[in-house]
Design a protein around this motif. Structure first.
Motif, short mmCIF file in Angstrom:
data_model
loop_
_atom_site.label_atom_id
_atom_site.label_comp_id
_atom_site.label_asym_id
_atom_site.label_seq_id
_atom_site.Cartn_x
_atom_site.Cartn_y
_atom_site.Cartn_z
N THR A 333 0.83 -1.20 0.00
CA THR A 333 0.00 0.00 0.00
C THR A 333 0.86 1.26 0.00
OG1 THR A 333 -1.75 -1.17 1.21
CG2 THR A 333 -1.80 1.24 1.26
N GLU A 334 1.91 1.24 0.79
CA GLU A 334 2.81 2.39 0.84
C GLU A 334 3.48 2.62 -0.52
OE1 GLU A 334 6.83 3.95 3.19
OE2 GLU A 334 5.86 2.07 3.79
N ALA A 335 3.89 1.54 -1.19
CA ALA A 335 4.52 1.67 -2.49
C ALA A 335 3.56 2.27 -3.52
CB ALA A 335 5.03 0.31 -2.96
N LEU A 336 2.31 1.79 -3.52
CA LEU A 336 1.33 2.31 -4.46
C LEU A 336 0.99 3.76 -4.16
CD1 LEU A 336 -1.13 -0.70 -4.91
CD2 LEU A 336 0.43 0.28 -6.60
N THR A 337 0.94 4.12 -2.90
CA THR A 337 0.67 5.51 -2.53
C THR A 337 1.74 6.43 -3.09
OG1 THR A 337 -0.48 4.82 -0.52
CG2 THR A 337 0.29 7.09 -0.62
N ARG A 338 2.99 6.04 -2.95
CA ARG A 338 4.10 6.85 -3.47
C ARG A 338 4.04 6.95 -4.99
NH1 ARG A 338 9.95 5.47 -1.87
NH2 ARG A 338 10.18 7.45 -3.01
N LEU A 339 3.86 5.83 -5.65
CA LEU A 339 3.92 5.83 -7.11
C LEU A 339 2.74 6.56 -7.74
CD1 LEU A 339 5.17 2.18 -7.74
CD2 LEU A 339 6.45 4.29 -8.14
N THR A 340 1.57 6.46 -7.15
CA THR A 340 0.41 7.14 -7.74
C THR A 340 0.38 8.63 -7.43
OG1 THR A 340 -0.94 6.50 -5.81
CG2 THR A 340 -1.01 5.05 -7.75
N SER A 341 1.10 9.06 -6.42
CA SER A 341 1.08 10.48 -6.04
C SER A 341 2.31 11.24 -6.51
CB SER A 341 0.96 10.62 -4.51
OG SER A 341 2.07 10.04 -3.86
N GLU A 342 3.31 10.51 -7.03
CA GLU A 342 4.54 11.16 -7.45
C GLU A 342 4.86 10.79 -8.91
OE1 GLU A 342 7.80 10.74 -4.68
OE2 GLU A 342 6.41 10.27 -3.05
N PRO A 343 4.31 11.53 -9.87
CA PRO A 343 4.54 11.18 -11.28
C PRO A 343 6.00 11.20 -11.68
CG PRO A 343 3.51 13.35 -11.06
CD PRO A 343 3.44 12.69 -9.73
N TYR A 344 6.79 12.09 -11.10
CA TYR A 344 8.21 12.14 -11.45
C TYR A 344 8.93 10.87 -10.97
CZ TYR A 344 7.34 17.03 -12.57
OH TYR A 344 6.85 18.18 -13.13
N LEU A 345 8.51 10.32 -9.84
CA LEU A 345 9.09 9.08 -9.35
C LEU A 345 8.76 7.93 -10.30
CD1 LEU A 345 10.61 7.49 -7.14
CD2 LEU A 345 8.40 7.20 -5.98
N ARG A 346 7.50 7.90 -10.75
CA ARG A 346 7.10 6.86 -11.72
C ARG A 346 7.97 6.94 -12.97
NH1 ARG A 346 1.72 8.57 -10.69
NH2 ARG A 346 1.49 9.41 -12.81
N GLU A 347 8.18 8.16 -13.45
CA GLU A 347 8.96 8.33 -14.68
C GLU A 347 10.41 7.93 -14.48
OE1 GLU A 347 9.86 11.81 -18.03
OE2 GLU A 347 8.70 12.27 -16.21
N GLU A 348 10.99 8.33 -13.36
CA GLU A 348 12.39 8.00 -13.08
C GLU A 348 12.58 6.49 -13.00
OE1 GLU A 348 15.66 8.45 -9.43
OE2 GLU A 348 13.74 9.51 -9.34
#
Length: 383
Positions: A333-348
């Motif tokens: 859940t914590e991982a999904l929260t970070r990835l869905t709320s931080e588009p730059y992290l997803r891209e990196e």
């Protein structure tokens, strides 16, 4: 190889040739790579030939619906009927636990009927780690693969199982890592690529693949989805006996408008092309093809690793910390929260995954290894 003229005849034997079967998907990719140089016949023990629907035009494939039964007690009479059915081919390829009776028949009667060479394939997708250690599973491989010309595995987990649990000679085992079509996965997705489902502006899609058979836990992702923003939608591709129970849980949690279940896709990679984050729900396969496709599509991954932990070691270092241990819902859940709320992290993370896929997961390398193995078994220079 036999003296017959024309393309070598290859017999593929599966427990299931379903569209969502990893061994079937891998075999289809190889059939297309070999083009018209081979003629293929396919046996599906459960009668499902769905993977054939995604085969490119021009590939010769015959569906064998009257093949001798591959289930039941391994009695000599039934196994000899199976052995006779192998005679008219130049190479026999068997896949997973569901095809072990064919391998056993080959071992028992290869000299009696002058049978062609047989190569067996195991990716672990049809048995859990615990099931692979059971006496019947170990016995079937130890005995049934006695005359195999090769045993192909894609991961270190399965290589260890073949050498230790199944006591196969090291010279028989060939580890060929899975590869994907890197160029094809660069293509931009179409918003309407999934029938009756359109990705609207502002939506974040979590893509998940499951068998709905109890081997993984897609229902655990629902708990995480409840804590995410309403713009986050879960797209699940799969069908199986527990599909209705999953849908009931979706309704009970009032998530019907954010969870979309698609039984199957003609192009399995459509899911990763459209997803913003690929979510792994666990399962039997030591390293899911979904994870490799996600890396090649420059997507980030979250969810549950397999017991052997091969996903975390396969993805880029930037992504490894977001892969949770099996059953660790808070971490997922914590991982999904970070990835869905931080588009730059997803891209990196996506770019890092793509770079690692380009370095180690090219399908050209995989196809070349299979081409060499099959040509050697057929006794020809190349295919």
């Amino acid at each position: 190889m036999s003296a017959r003229s024309g393309a070598p005849r290859i017999l593929h034997i599966f427990g299931s040739f379903a569209a969502n079967s990893p061994p079937a998907q891998r075999a289809v990719r190889l059939m297309e790579a070999f083009g018209g140089r081979l003629a293929h016949s396919v046996v599906s023990a459960n009668g499902d030939f769905g993977a054939a629907d995604g085969l490119a035009r021009g590939i010769r494939l015959q569906r064998l619906v009257s093949f001798p039964p591959l289930r039941g007690l391994p009695l000599p009479g039934r196994l000899q009927r199976v052995a006779r059915a192998l005679q008219d081919y130049d190479l026999v390829l068997t896949y997973g636990r569901g095809a072990m009776d064919a391998a056993l028949a080959h071992t028992m009667f290869s000299q009696v009927h002058a049978l062609p060479p047989l190569i067996h394939h195991e990716d672990g997708s049809d048995e859990t780690a615990r099931q692979r250690k059971r006496w019947r599973s170990r016995w079937s491989r130890r005995v049934g693969l006695g005359k195999a010309a090769g045993l192909v595995v894609p991961t270190e987990t399965m290589e260890h199982a073949t050498l230790v649990d199944w006591q196969q000679p090291i010279g028989r085992v060939k580890r060929i890592a899975d590869g994907v079509d890197l160029d094809a996965l660069k293509r931009s997705p179409k918003g309407e690529a999934i029938p009756r489902l359109v990705k609207r502006p502002g939506e974040i899609w979590l893509g998940c693949r499951t068998h709905f058979d109890g081997s993984d836990a897609p229902q655990d992702i629902l708990e995480a989805l409840r804590s995410l923003d309403d713009s986050c939608h879960l797209v699940v591709v799969g069908s199986g006996p527990q599909g209705a129970a999953f849908q009931s849980q979706v309704t009970a949690l009032a998530l019907d408008h954010r969870v979309h279940v698609v039984p199957q896709l003609r192009d399995p990679d459509t899911l990763v092309r459209l997803a913003d984050v690929v979510v792994l729900s666990g399962g039997r396969e030591p390293l899911p093809l979904l994870a490799i496709a996600a890396m090649a599509t420059a997507k980030s991954l979250a969810g549950f690793d397999t017991p052997a932990g091969e996903v975390a070691t396969c993805v880029a270092d930037e992504n490894a910390g977001l892969i949770a241990r099996p059953g660790d819902i808070p971490a997922m859940t914590e991982a999904l929260t970070r990835l869905t709320s931080e588009p730059y992290l997803r891209e990196e993370i996506g770019h890092a995954n793509r770079a690692k896929a380009e370095a180690a997961r090219s399908d050209a390398r995989m196809i070349a290894a299979y081409r060499l193995l099959y040509a050697s078994a057929l006794g020809v220079d190349e295919i």
